[in-house]
Motif scaffolding. Sequence first.
Motif, PDB file in Angstrom:
ATOM      1  N   PRO A   1       0.827  -1.213   0.000  1.00  0.00           N
ATOM      2  CA  PRO A   1       0.000   0.000   0.000  1.00  0.00           C
ATOM      3  C   PRO A   1       0.861   1.262   0.000  1.00  0.00           C
ATOM      4  CG  PRO A   1      -0.654  -1.487   1.786  1.00  0.00           C
ATOM      5  CD  PRO A   1       0.603  -2.033   1.188  1.00  0.00           C
ATOM      6  N   ALA A   2       0.405   2.255  -0.726  1.00  0.00           N
ATOM      7  CA  ALA A   2       1.070   3.554  -0.713  1.00  0.00           C
ATOM      8  C   ALA A   2       0.673   4.335   0.529  1.00  0.00           C
ATOM      9  CB  ALA A   2       0.696   4.351  -1.959  1.00  0.00           C
ATOM     10  N   LEU A   3      -0.514   4.027   1.037  1.00  0.00           N
ATOM     11  CA  LEU A   3      -1.050   4.774   2.164  1.00  0.00           C
ATOM     12  C   LEU A   3      -2.040   3.893   2.910  1.00  0.00           C
ATOM     13  CD1 LEU A   3      -1.217   7.698   3.417  1.00  0.00           C
ATOM     14  CD2 LEU A   3      -3.149   8.070   1.897  1.00  0.00           C
ATOM     15  N   VAL A   4      -1.960   3.891   4.234  1.00  0.00           N
ATOM     16  CA  VAL A   4      -2.935   3.207   5.082  1.00  0.00           C
ATOM     17  C   VAL A   4      -3.383   4.219   6.123  1.00  0.00           C
ATOM     18  CG1 VAL A   4      -3.365   1.325   6.708  1.00  0.00           C
ATOM     19  CG2 VAL A   4      -1.839   0.956   4.758  1.00  0.00           C
ATOM     20  N   GLY A   5      -4.701   4.379   6.252  1.00  0.00           N
ATOM     21  CA  GLY A   5      -5.219   5.352   7.206  1.00  0.00           C
ATOM     22  C   GLY A   5      -6.461   4.831   7.897  1.00  0.00           C
ATOM     23  N   PRO A   6      -6.872   5.515   8.949  1.00  0.00           N
ATOM     24  CA  PRO A   6      -8.058   5.074   9.686  1.00  0.00           C
ATOM     25  C   PRO A   6      -9.308   5.154   8.816  1.00  0.00           C
ATOM     26  CG  PRO A   6      -7.318   7.232  10.457  1.00  0.00           C
ATOM     27  CD  PRO A   6      -6.298   6.751   9.472  1.00  0.00           C
ATOM     28  N   TRP A   7     -10.266   4.310   9.112  1.00  0.00           N
ATOM     29  CA  TRP A   7     -11.527   4.300   8.379  1.00  0.00           C
ATOM     30  C   TRP A   7     -12.664   4.385   9.380  1.00  0.00           C
ATOM     31  CZ3 TRP A   7     -12.892   5.887   4.022  1.00  0.00           C
ATOM     32  CH2 TRP A   7     -14.121   5.554   3.458  1.00  0.00           C
ATOM     33  N   THR A   8     -13.726   5.027   8.974  1.00  0.00           N
ATOM     34  CA  THR A   8     -14.866   5.315   9.836  1.00  0.00           C
ATOM     35  C   THR A   8     -15.719   4.081  10.120  1.00  0.00           C
ATOM     36  OG1 THR A   8     -14.911   7.476   8.782  1.00  0.00           O
ATOM     37  CG2 THR A   8     -16.835   6.872  10.071  1.00  0.00           C
ATOM     38  N   MET A   9     -16.181   4.003  11.356  1.00  0.00           N
ATOM     39  CA  MET A   9     -17.118   2.945  11.739  1.00  0.00           C
ATOM     40  C   MET A   9     -18.485   3.250  11.137  1.00  0.00           C
ATOM     41  SD  MET A   9     -15.807   0.706  13.754  1.00  0.00           S
ATOM     42  CE  MET A   9     -15.440   0.221  15.396  1.00  0.00           C
ATOM     43  N   GLY A  10     -19.215   2.192  10.871  1.00  0.00           N
ATOM     44  CA  GLY A  10     -20.582   2.358  10.384  1.00  0.00           C
ATOM     45  C   GLY A  10     -21.519   2.701  11.516  1.00  0.00           C
ATOM     46  N   ARG A  11     -22.799   2.806  11.195  1.00  0.00           N
ATOM     47  CA  ARG A  11     -23.806   3.184  12.191  1.00  0.00           C
ATOM     48  C   ARG A  11     -23.909   2.186  13.337  1.00  0.00           C
ATOM     49  NH1 ARG A  11     -28.286   6.793   9.828  1.00  0.00           N
ATOM     50  NH2 ARG A  11     -27.247   7.587   7.980  1.00  0.00           N
ATOM     51  N   ASP A  12     -23.616   0.912  13.059  1.00  0.00           N
ATOM     52  CA  ASP A  12     -23.736  -0.101  14.118  1.00  0.00           C
ATOM     53  C   ASP A  12     -22.546  -0.100  15.075  1.00  0.00           C
ATOM     54  OD1 ASP A  12     -21.695  -1.288  12.697  1.00  0.00           O
ATOM     55  OD2 ASP A  12     -22.807  -3.095  12.189  1.00  0.00           O
ATOM     56  N   LYS A  13     -21.546   0.769  14.831  1.00  0.00           N
ATOM     57  CA  LYS A  13     -20.364   0.947  15.681  1.00  0.00           C
ATOM     58  C   LYS A  13     -19.468  -0.288  15.791  1.00  0.00           C
ATOM     59  CE  LYS A  13     -21.484   5.157  16.677  1.00  0.00           C
ATOM     60  NZ  LYS A  13     -21.152   6.080  15.647  1.00  0.00           N
ATOM     61  N   LYS A  14     -19.661  -1.271  14.913  1.00  0.00           N
ATOM     62  CA  LYS A  14     -18.712  -2.386  14.910  1.00  0.00           C
ATOM     63  C   LYS A  14     -18.227  -2.754  13.513  1.00  0.00           C
ATOM     64  CE  LYS A  14     -22.189  -5.849  15.431  1.00  0.00           C
ATOM     65  NZ  LYS A  14     -22.893  -6.849  16.087  1.00  0.00           N
ATOM     66  N   ASN A  15     -18.981  -2.457  12.493  1.00  0.00           N
ATOM     67  CA  ASN A  15     -18.569  -2.724  11.112  1.00  0.00           C
ATOM     68  C   ASN A  15     -18.142  -1.416  10.451  1.00  0.00           C
ATOM     69  OD1 ASN A  15     -19.085  -5.586  10.874  1.00  0.00           O
ATOM     70  ND2 ASN A  15     -21.235  -5.053  11.158  1.00  0.00           N
ATOM     71  N   PRO A  16     -17.306  -1.504   9.416  1.00  0.00           N
ATOM     72  CA  PRO A  16     -16.842  -0.271   8.767  1.00  0.00           C
ATOM     73  C   PRO A  16     -17.941   0.356   7.908  1.00  0.00           C
ATOM     74  CG  PRO A  16     -16.037  -2.168   7.566  1.00  0.00           C
ATOM     75  CD  PRO A  16     -16.717  -2.699   8.797  1.00  0.00           C
ATOM     76  N   LYS A  17     -17.837   1.650   7.771  1.00  0.00           N
ATOM     77  CA  LYS A  17     -18.708   2.369   6.847  1.00  0.00           C
ATOM     78  C   LYS A  17     -18.364   1.880   5.444  1.00  0.00           C
ATOM     79  CE  LYS A  17     -18.946   7.007   5.058  1.00  0.00           C
ATOM     80  NZ  LYS A  17     -18.333   8.308   5.144  1.00  0.00           N
ATOM     81  N   PRO A  18     -19.360   1.633   4.575  1.00  0.00           N
ATOM     82  CA  PRO A  18     -19.046   1.162   3.217  1.00  0.00           C
ATOM     83  C   PRO A  18     -18.364   2.255   2.383  1.00  0.00           C
ATOM     84  CG  PRO A  18     -21.436   1.204   3.590  1.00  0.00           C
ATOM     85  CD  PRO A  18     -20.786   1.712   4.828  1.00  0.00           C
ATOM     86  N   LEU A  19     -17.483   1.829   1.497  1.00  0.00           N
ATOM     87  CA  LEU A  19     -16.868   2.760   0.548  1.00  0.00           C
ATOM     88  C   LEU A  19     -17.946   3.266  -0.404  1.00  0.00           C
ATOM     89  CD1 LEU A  19     -13.671   0.703  -0.242  1.00  0.00           C
ATOM     90  CD2 LEU A  19     -13.681   3.001   0.707  1.00  0.00           C
ATOM     91  N   ASP A  20     -17.769   4.499  -0.882  1.00  0.00           N
ATOM     92  CA  ASP A  20     -18.660   5.042  -1.910  1.00  0.00           C
ATOM     93  C   ASP A  20     -17.824   5.867  -2.872  1.00  0.00           C
ATOM     94  OD1 ASP A  20     -18.312   7.670  -0.847  1.00  0.00           O
ATOM     95  OD2 ASP A  20     -20.005   7.411   0.502  1.00  0.00           O
ATOM     96  N   VAL A  21     -18.446   6.376  -3.903  1.00  0.00           N
ATOM     97  CA  VAL A  21     -17.700   7.072  -4.957  1.00  0.00           C
ATOM     98  C   VAL A  21     -16.977   8.304  -4.419  1.00  0.00           C
ATOM     99  CG1 VAL A  21     -19.654   8.455  -5.820  1.00  0.00           C
ATOM    100  CG2 VAL A  21     -17.771   7.851  -7.361  1.00  0.00           C
ATOM    101  N   ASN A  22     -17.618   9.082  -3.547  1.00  0.00           N
ATOM    102  CA  ASN A  22     -16.971  10.286  -3.017  1.00  0.00           C
ATOM    103  C   ASN A  22     -15.780   9.937  -2.138  1.00  0.00           C
ATOM    104  OD1 ASN A  22     -18.769  12.006  -4.312  1.00  0.00           O
ATOM    105  ND2 ASN A  22     -20.215  11.953  -2.612  1.00  0.00           N
ATOM    106  N   ALA A  23     -15.960   8.930  -1.268  1.00  0.00           N
ATOM    107  CA  ALA A  23     -14.856   8.510  -0.406  1.00  0.00           C
ATOM    108  C   ALA A  23     -13.704   7.968  -1.248  1.00  0.00           C
ATOM    109  CB  ALA A  23     -15.331   7.447   0.582  1.00  0.00           C
TER     110      ALA A  23
END
Length: 162
Positions: free
Chosen positions: A47-69
């Motif tokens: 990886p060129a870059l690894v960074g934190p990712w946001t939790m989803g609404r359930d606070k245990k699974n990740p927020k899904p990727l989308d076009v803007n992200a």
Amino acid sequence: MTETPEDTPKIQEPRLWTGDGWTARVIKNEDDDGWAVAMVKDGEPEPALVGPWTMGRDKKNPKPLDVNAFNTLVKTASEFVRRHEQQLHAALHQRMTVTANAARITVSLDIVPDEDHPQALLSAHDESGELLATVKVPPSFKLNRASAVAWAESGFSRPATR
């Protein structure tokens, strides 16, 4: 037939997106309970870059990727790679202009990184761009104003190295 980026199918899954020469993969953050996103440039093993990712609404699974992200991640990773390349180029190709023997001389140190046989070339050019001298030096040679002036004033003899 060679695939071009346009031929490569885009993947747009909640934890994996590809496109624009990049792959974004949401991964478990090994440092804590959260998630991270790894950005890998096509053709690169790491990886060129690894960074934190946001939790989803359930606070245990990740927020899904989308076009803007994804677009933001591509821009951020591309800028990070570009800055890294600029820093590496600056470290490997140093140049300064000094006055020695009443003349303006541009002294350059160009390092050729090689695991087995690293080397460096020290060169001097006059104000018109004419090459005055070139010598091989160790890649550890420190180019600074004092070393550039000393080299020029010595008649461009091989600099002493420690």
